[in-house]
Design an enzyme around this catalytic site. Structure first.
Site, PDB file in Angstrom:
ATOM      1  N   GLU A  38       0.815  -1.210   0.000  1.00 19.97           N
ATOM      2  CA  GLU A  38       0.000   0.000   0.000  1.00 19.97           C
ATOM      3  C   GLU A  38       0.852   1.264   0.000  1.00 19.97           C
ATOM      4  O   GLU A  38       1.737   1.432   0.845  1.00 19.97           O
ATOM      5  CB  GLU A  38      -0.950   0.025   1.201  1.00 19.97           C
ATOM      6  CG  GLU A  38      -1.890   1.222   1.174  1.00 19.97           C
ATOM      7  CD  GLU A  38      -2.980   1.151   2.222  1.00 19.97           C
ATOM      8  OE1 GLU A  38      -3.519   2.204   2.578  1.00 19.97           O
ATOM      9  OE2 GLU A  38      -3.294   0.033   2.677  1.00 19.97           O
TER      10      GLU A  38
ATOM     11  N   LYS B 261      -7.583  -0.165  11.206  1.00 22.48           N
ATOM     12  CA  LYS B 261      -6.985  -0.718   9.991  1.00 22.48           C
ATOM     13  C   LYS B 261      -5.698   0.018   9.676  1.00 22.48           C
ATOM     14  O   LYS B 261      -4.691  -0.577   9.270  1.00 22.48           O
ATOM     15  CB  LYS B 261      -7.969  -0.611   8.829  1.00 22.48           C
ATOM     16  CG  LYS B 261      -7.482  -1.272   7.533  1.00 22.48           C
ATOM     17  CD  LYS B 261      -6.754  -0.312   6.610  1.00 22.48           C
ATOM     18  CE  LYS B 261      -6.347  -1.000   5.324  1.00 22.48           C
ATOM     19  NZ  LYS B 261      -5.524  -0.130   4.447  1.00 22.48           N
TER      20      LYS B 261
ATOM     21  N   ASP C 136       2.990 -14.338  11.994  1.00 18.22           N
ATOM     22  CA  ASP C 136       1.645 -14.615  11.493  1.00 18.22           C
ATOM     23  C   ASP C 136       0.769 -13.374  11.618  1.00 18.22           C
ATOM     24  O   ASP C 136       0.210 -13.105  12.678  1.00 18.22           O
ATOM     25  CB  ASP C 136       1.045 -15.786  12.298  1.00 18.22           C
ATOM     26  CG  ASP C 136      -0.300 -16.243  11.762  1.00 18.22           C
ATOM     27  OD1 ASP C 136      -0.887 -15.542  10.913  1.00 18.22           O
ATOM     28  OD2 ASP C 136      -0.777 -17.303  12.203  1.00 18.22           O
TER      29      ASP C 136
ATOM     30  N   HIS D 248      -1.588  10.546   0.225  1.00 15.05           N
ATOM     31  CA  HIS D 248      -1.797   9.174  -0.245  1.00 15.05           C
ATOM     32  C   HIS D 248      -1.763   9.121  -1.767  1.00 15.05           C
ATOM     33  O   HIS D 248      -1.121   8.245  -2.353  1.00 15.05           O
ATOM     34  CB  HIS D 248      -3.140   8.650   0.273  1.00 15.05           C
ATOM     35  CG  HIS D 248      -3.420   7.242  -0.146  1.00 15.05           C
ATOM     36  ND1 HIS D 248      -2.822   6.153   0.452  1.00 15.05           N
ATOM     37  CD2 HIS D 248      -4.217   6.739  -1.122  1.00 15.05           C
ATOM     38  CE1 HIS D 248      -3.244   5.046  -0.121  1.00 15.05           C
ATOM     39  NE2 HIS D 248      -4.090   5.378  -1.083  1.00 15.05           N
TER      40      HIS D 248
END
Length: 438
Positions: A87, A278, A294, A391
């Site tokens: 991202e 998130k 993990d 972004h």
């Protein structure tokens, strides 16, 4: 292209045969597709064999960028943190926050606890008193039968720390748990915990056969560790006088108050809280991936922890008190620095070396700081310039690559959008106009 997509014995085919079947079945240009699969297989045969052994039916490697974020000052020591993520802007945001806080005392971090747990889930249809007496009588045997599994862990100071009977019949009729806790030190410990739990189950069954109050009155459903680790916690924090938070025309006091309100919104509204957390996991997951841990387990545990009050809320907290802005995160992190991919994957080993080969507790602290840094950058952007400007600037190169721009075209478009709002449609239009002029 083959229209019949059924296949027998696929796992028994060689890797080349698997690729051939995929190309025949799903691609009109079989030769080109095969070339593409082979392009993403490593030329180093030994290294590729190691990758192929990680999972079943491997046909290629899926590459993600391996980046680093420098200038993380944590407990007085400076780290360069490896990050694996696709991202745009995540690494830049973390690096920016790390540099910002480096001049203000850096990050402070600590491990609050390291306890992990697992459960033997079972149903019992007899008298609870009989079950309690039975488990009390066989507890020592359960631990003794686990000795071959726990011996090495105990030598290092870890092992099984408790076994408790939990009555869960209020939630589900006849449902009980053997709730066990563990200390696994520098190992994440999933295989160790699951092996111990299965040993408990085997001892339960063997001993139940000799007890008429238990035999025939129980059903063991499963034995499995839990990825919810509310007692395997790391905490990270930053703080500074509010006047050091000045951004452009926004005073430090205004910035701090808006920041605190932004977190209050995340605590009040689940829609915002989900995106807020998130963003935290953007940073955390990238370090988890880089170090061979993990990330699915960490994600599940973190989101469960965010809802521990009965309402899903922010994993971070912020406040202003006596002119001091404080920002912190408390998050469950069951991580390992030995075993599994941490030692098998060459880049995971490299990532740990960049971090100077930390133990599990140090890695927990680093990861918590990265999550806090990512959240600080995201919330800061939201309350000042908005999230899209930064972004989309990072995303611009992806758009240009997607549109097949040349290096010359890329440079022209990047220069053009330096002080303009970026959108896919505007980039596409500018590129079309540029090519038309040529």
């Amino acid at each position: 292209m083959n229209t019949d997509k059924r296949v027998e014995g696929f796992s028994k085919l060689t890797k080349e045969e698997k690729i051939q079947w995929l190309c025949r079945t799903y691609f009109s240009e079989e030769t080109y597709a095969a070339t593409y699969f082979n392009r993403y297989n490593n030329a180093d045969a030994a290294l590729q064999k190691r990758h192929d052994e990680f999972i079943e039916n491997a046909v290629a490697n899926y590459y993600l960028p391996f980046a680093v974020a420098p200038n993380f000052s944590i407990n007085g020591k400076v780290y360069t943190v490896p990050m694996v993520i696709e991202e745009s802007s995540v690494v830049a945001a973390c690096s920016r926050a790390a540099k910002f806080w480096q001049s203000k005392g850096g990050f402070q971090a600590e491990v609050l606890s390291t306890e992990k747990s697992g459960q033997v889930h079972f149903f019992f249809y007899g008298e609870k008193e009989h079950l309690q007496a039975f488990l009390s009588a066989i507890k020592t045997k359960m631990l003794d039968n686990c000795k071959p599994i726990t011996a090495n862990m105990e030598k290092r100071g870890g092992g099984i720390t408790s076994i408790t009977l939990l009555d869960k019949t209020d939630e589900l009729p006849h449902y009980y748990q053997l709730f066990a806790t563990f200390e696994t030190l520098d190992a994440m410990g999933a295989n160790f915990i699951n092996s111990c739990l299965e040993s408990f189950s085997n001892t339960f069954r063997a001993e139940a056969a000799h007890d008429p109050n238990i035999d025939g009155n129980y059903e063991i459903v499963m034995s499995i560790l839990s990825n919810y680790v509310p007692k395997c916690l790391a905490k990270a924090s930053v703080s500074c006088p509010v006047e050091l938070l000045t951004v452009g025309d926004m005073s430090g006091e205004e910035f701090a108050q808006k920041f605190v309100r932004a977190l209050a919104v995340a605590n009040a509204d689940v829609y915002r809280a989900t995106t807020h957390n998130k963003g935290i996991m953007n940073g955390i997951d990238s370090v988890i991936l880089a170090t061979g841990n993990d990330f699915r387990a960490i994600e599940a545990g973190a989101h469960a922890y965010a809802a521990r009050s009965g309402k899903y809320q922010s994993l971070t907290r912020a406040l202003v008190e006596n002119g001091i802005f404080s920002f912190e995160i408390e998050i469950p992190l069951a991580l390992g620095t030995v075993g599994g991919l941490t030692t098998l994957h060459p880049l995971a080993k490299t990532a740990l070396q960049i971090l100077e080969n930390p133990n599990a507790e140090t890695l927990m602290q680093i990861v918590a700081c990265v999550g806090l840094a990512q959240n600080f950058s995201a919330v800061s952007s939201l309350i000042t310039l908005g999230i899209q400007k930064g972004h989309m600037k990072m995303h611009l190169m992806n758009i240009l690559t997607q549109l097949g721009a040349t290096e010359t075209e890329k440079q022209y478009v990047v220069d053009y959008f330096k002080n303009k709002t970026i959108s896919h449609s505007e980039v596409e239009k500018l590129l079309a106009d540029l090519r038309k002029d040529k």
